[in-house]
Write an enzyme that holds these catalytic residues in place. Structure first.
Site, PDB file in Angstrom:
ATOM      1  N   ASP A 357      48.784  43.083  40.126  1.00  0.00           N
ATOM      2  CA  ASP A 357      48.583  43.564  41.486  1.00  0.00           C
ATOM      3  C   ASP A 357      49.101  42.627  42.567  1.00  0.00           C
ATOM      4  O   ASP A 357      49.528  43.068  43.622  1.00  0.00           O
ATOM      5  CB  ASP A 357      47.087  43.813  41.739  1.00  0.00           C
ATOM      6  CG  ASP A 357      46.635  45.153  41.156  1.00  0.00           C
ATOM      7  OD1 ASP A 357      47.461  46.078  41.094  1.00  0.00           O
ATOM      8  OD2 ASP A 357      45.458  45.266  40.774  1.00  0.00           O
ATOM      9  N   TYR A 445      40.985  50.099  43.657  1.00  0.00           N
ATOM     10  CA  TYR A 445      40.071  48.972  43.450  1.00  0.00           C
ATOM     11  C   TYR A 445      39.950  48.071  44.668  1.00  0.00           C
ATOM     12  O   TYR A 445      40.926  47.862  45.386  1.00  0.00           O
ATOM     13  CB  TYR A 445      40.561  48.096  42.287  1.00  0.00           C
ATOM     14  CG  TYR A 445      39.685  48.219  41.070  1.00  0.00           C
ATOM     15  CD1 TYR A 445      38.490  47.508  41.006  1.00  0.00           C
ATOM     16  CD2 TYR A 445      40.024  49.032  40.008  1.00  0.00           C
ATOM     17  CE1 TYR A 445      37.665  47.612  39.899  1.00  0.00           C
ATOM     18  CE2 TYR A 445      39.197  49.140  38.896  1.00  0.00           C
ATOM     19  CZ  TYR A 445      38.025  48.434  38.854  1.00  0.00           C
ATOM     20  OH  TYR A 445      37.214  48.537  37.766  1.00  0.00           O
TER      21      TYR A 445
HETATM   22 CU   LIG Z   1      37.247  47.554  36.339  1.00  0.00          CU
END
Ligand SMILES: [Cu+2]
Ligand SMILES: *[C@@H]1O[C@H](CO)[C@@H](O)[C@H](O)[C@H]1NC(C)=O
Ligand SMILES: *[C@@H]1O[C@H](CO)[C@@H](O)[C@H](O)[C@H]1NC(C)=O
Ligand SMILES: *[C@@H]1O[C@H](CO)[C@@H](O)[C@H](O)[C@H]1NC(C)=O
Ligand SMILES: *[C@@H]1O[C@H](CO)[C@@H](O)[C@H](O)[C@H]1NC(C)=O
Length: 714
Positions: A357, A445
């Site tokens: 990421d 996330y």
């Molecule tokens: Cu997770």
């Protein structure tokens, strides 16, 4: 006196609360019961203060490590536009940030000194080539450049993401497939997962995967996947190169009750209400932020800055000696260097989800403004980021870091003495810490990064995970329909929704400089000794055995519960009064190790997770554990490769790397949004101070803490 000071704050708060009340609790909100419950929480006469300190971006740099200013970024852009290779067309800018001066120049610099030359480090992309450049702002020209440094590509820009989404949406085949599933095109949200690298098929061009979701009836579209439809887009040709569509039989989950917004809740929580709560600081916070970036608090001084790739960077962390009062160096630079998130599903629509990421999307680039009073408490100081868009122009990422003091009701040390010994003692000290926080929202996330500084010299680095699971559509609504549960790649977390098992690894670059740059790394191994018959009633005991690492090879550590060690970074030439080398140890917390095959392409690219601890020789080209150019990289430029050089690291300028890991087997409670899960590790002084550095810490006294009460009770 106390009443007066409370009242002073009160007026301001009253105004702000009214504003908030309108914002949080719109008057026409449905659900009568719930809204009256809400209103009960607004107490217009509460005597406290809401004080948001907004940062101001510096117009000129005041420290050699200060980020580039808007003027400097514009100047770099102007220099690049006259640079010969870019004369025909201006490239896409994927990264443009301060090229930090040599360490020695920064360490020698004192307030008032002339600055080392200001330089920018630029990663640009034009006609299939990656250009890595250094621009000298004083000389006004490009001073170093290379093209195609390694296999990978630069971080995606916001433009890339927009292109991918637009190319996908205007594709007729995609349109047809989505319509065939009964989804209205106006309710489609698409995400752009990176493709990873899996061999020659997608090499030599920048591609991205696109997957879409139905946002009908919920902003939490992540819970409504259009399963099995994966579009591969060539980012530079701006065209679809592949459509894989094999999930047509899979229903789109309904997404009922997935809206997580406060305004959408129609029922109060099934619990007794918790009254308004906050920490009191009647005299305001005790930290200062000088010149925009120097944080000074208690015995700590450090430089803090936002970074488009790393999120936040802590530099020149120094702690005051508890005896001499002098500032002592602890860490030259610390930041999250890469974040690896492999999903455990080999399907066509899932195998590539092995995200890096930070190198692929950027932790700063994906950071959004923090929510006052909820992300960060009252009295927080907020710092803006100044980043660069694909056209090379600066933009502000507002309120992306907060700094605050934390008092969580904990004890920093205590003792009470049994009167039997002739002393009536009850001594306790409150634990107050300083927290630096930022939150990266990488798609679904959210990663909450905390750097917490304690007065006893400890630094705790904590990562919290929240946001949404990445889920997979399935035709199953109940486990009783599943012939063999083990065939699913994760548990059922709602009807037609599988929470796919996955891992998270966050690797930190920790350039420790304990009392100077030349440090060593020592493993202090606990060894079981056995007594000889007759020596002692004991059969066994443990001894600590110190091994100083000679080379990088000696410092690759896999944590083992049954062969425990401490891991010290020490300065062998700085000895305490007792002759012990001064040091800090890295103290692992709950963590996880990657179990993927070492030859699996994602694991090759993220080989920096093969060990939990590494130590390398300092090298200013080795900041990013997954390589400078991470996107679609093959893994030739990772921490694991650098460490293979096996350089000598004893009494040298060394960098400590620590990886924190999570295995995540989702469960129902993670749906539709996950309660935060967190883990941490510590950097803790070891023989650094002559004795307990907070022996003389002040206790709390009643008189210093006036109680704020509803104004009506005065
Ligand atoms: Cu997770
Ligand atoms: C860089 O990569 C591009 C695309 O693969 C290629 O056309 C070009 O020749 C490479 N340049 C260098 C200097 O290797
Ligand atoms: C999708 O296709 C339909 C039918 O061909 C068309 O009416 C619609 O405009 C298309 N939507 C988009 C976004 O291209
Ligand atoms: C660190 O050690 C090197 C030799 O390995 C020496 O040249 C250098 O001066 C030392 N640096 C400091 C800051 O002591
Ligand atoms: C510094 O790092 C770069 C990139 O890994 C490498 O090419 C170079 O050889 C390294 N220098 C030393 C002295 O190890």
């Amino acid at each position: 006196m106390e009443t007066a000071s409370c009242l002073r704050f009160c007026v301001l708060l009253f105004i702000v609360l009214i504003f908030f009340a309108r914002y949080w609790y719109p008057p026409n909100k449905p659900g009568f019961l719930w809204s009256s419950y809400n209103n009960a929480r607004i107490h217009p006469n509460l005597a406290c203060v809401l004080e948001t300190q907004i940062s101001k971006l510096n117009e000129t740099p005041l420290h050699p490590l200060d980020p580039l200013t808007a003027q400097e970024i514009n100047k770099v852009r102007a220099i690049l536009s006259t640079y010969a290779p870019f004369s025909k067309s201006f490239p896409q800018i994927h990264s443009l940030s301060l090229d930090e001066p040599e360490k020695s120049r920064v360490m020698d610099w004192k307030m008032g000194d002339a600055f080392p030359p200001r330089k920018a480090s630029v990663i640009a992309f034009l006609d299939g080539e990656t250009h890595v450049l250094t621009v000298d702002l004083d000389l006004g020209r490009v001073t170093s450049y290379v093209t195609n440094r390694s296999s990978g590509y630069p971080m995606l820009s916001m433009d890339d993401i927009a292109v991918a989404s637009q190319v996908t949406r205007s594709n007729q085949e995609v349109n047809k497939s989505i319509m065939a599933r009964g989804v209205d095109f106006s309710n489609v949200a698409c995400i752009t997962p990176s493709p990873g690298w899996f061999g020659p098929e997608e090499e030599d061009r920048r591609v991205v995967k696109v997957q879409c979701f139905s946002s009908q009836g919920t902003p939490n579209f992540y819970m409504r996947p259009i399963e099995g439809l994966t579009v591969t887009v060539d980012l530079d040709k701006r065209e679809v190169v592949k459509i894989s569509d094999n999930g047509r039989g899979i229903p789109i989950p309904k997404g009922t009750n997935t809206d997580y917004r406060f305004t959408a809740q129609e029922m109060p929580p099934e619990m007794e209400p918790i009254g308004p709560i906050s920490m009191e600081q009647p005299e305001g916070p005790s930290f200062r932020i000088e010149d925009g970036h120097m944080v000074k608090w208690a015995n700590w001084v450090f430089h803090l800055k936002p970074d488009q790739r790393a999120g936040l960077v802590i530099s020149r962390a120094m702690v005051r000696d508890s005896e001499s009062g002098g500032l002592r160096s602890v860490m030259y630079k610390g930041f999250a260097s890469e974040l690896f998130v492999p999903y455990m599903d080999p399907d066509e629509a899932w195998y590539f989800k092995t995200f890096m990421d930070e190198g692929e999307f950027g932790l700063g680039a994906t950071t959004m403004s923090l929510v006052p009073l909820n992300d960060c408490p009252r009295h927080s100081h907020y710092m803006d980021g100044l980043f660069v868009s694909a056209d090379g122009r600066p933009y502000v990422q507002p309120n992306m870091i907060c700094v605050f003091e934390r008092y969580a009701g904990d004890v920093s040390w205590r003792h009470s003495e049994n009167p039997v010994n002739g002393f009536e003692i009850r001594e306790a000290r409150p634990k107050v810490t300083l927290v630096v926080r930022s939150v990266a929202t990488v798609g679904n996330y959210d990663y909450i990064f905390d750097w917490e500084f304690q007065t006893d010299g400890l630094i705790r680095i904590k990562v919290g995970l929240s946001g949404m699971l990445m889920v997979k559509g399935t035709s199953y609504e109940n486990v009783n329909q599943v012939p063999n549960e083990y065939e699913m790649t994760g548990p059922l977390v709602s009807e037609n929704v599988i929470g796919v098992v996955h891992d998270h690894y966050i690797t930190f670059h920790l350039d420790m400089d304990i009392d100077g740059s030349n440090n060593s790394f020592a493993k202090v191994n606990l060894v079981k000794e056995k007594t000889v018959p007759g020596q002692s009633p004991r059969k066994s005991y443990l001894k600590a055995k110190r091994n100083v690492a000679k080379t990088e090879d000696d410092a690759r550590i896999k944590l083992k519960l049954y062969d425990p060690s401490e891991f010290h970074v020490v300065n062998p030439s700085q000895r305490s009064r007792l002759g012990n080398p001064t040091g800090y140890k890295v103290v692992p917390g709950a963590t996880a190790a990657s179990l993927l095959d070492l030859q699996d392409p994602p694991q090759l690219r993220s080989a920096f997770t093969n060990n939990q601890i590494w130590v390398t020789l300092y090298n200013r080209s080795e900041y990013w554990a997954g390589g400078l150019l991470t996107y679609q990289s093959k893994g030739e430029d990772t921490l694991a490769v650098w460490s293979e050089r096996n350089r000598p690291i004893e009494n040298k300028d060394i960098v400590l790397w620590y990886t924190m890991g999570f295995h995540h087997i989702p469960c129902q409670e993670d749906y539709p949004i996950m309660p935060t899960v967190s883990s941490s590790f510590d950097l803790k002084p070891v023989n650094f101070f002559a004795s307990n550095p907070i022996l003389r810490a002040m206790p709390n006294f009643e008189k210093d803490l006036p109680v704020c009460r509803p104004a009506s009770s005065y």
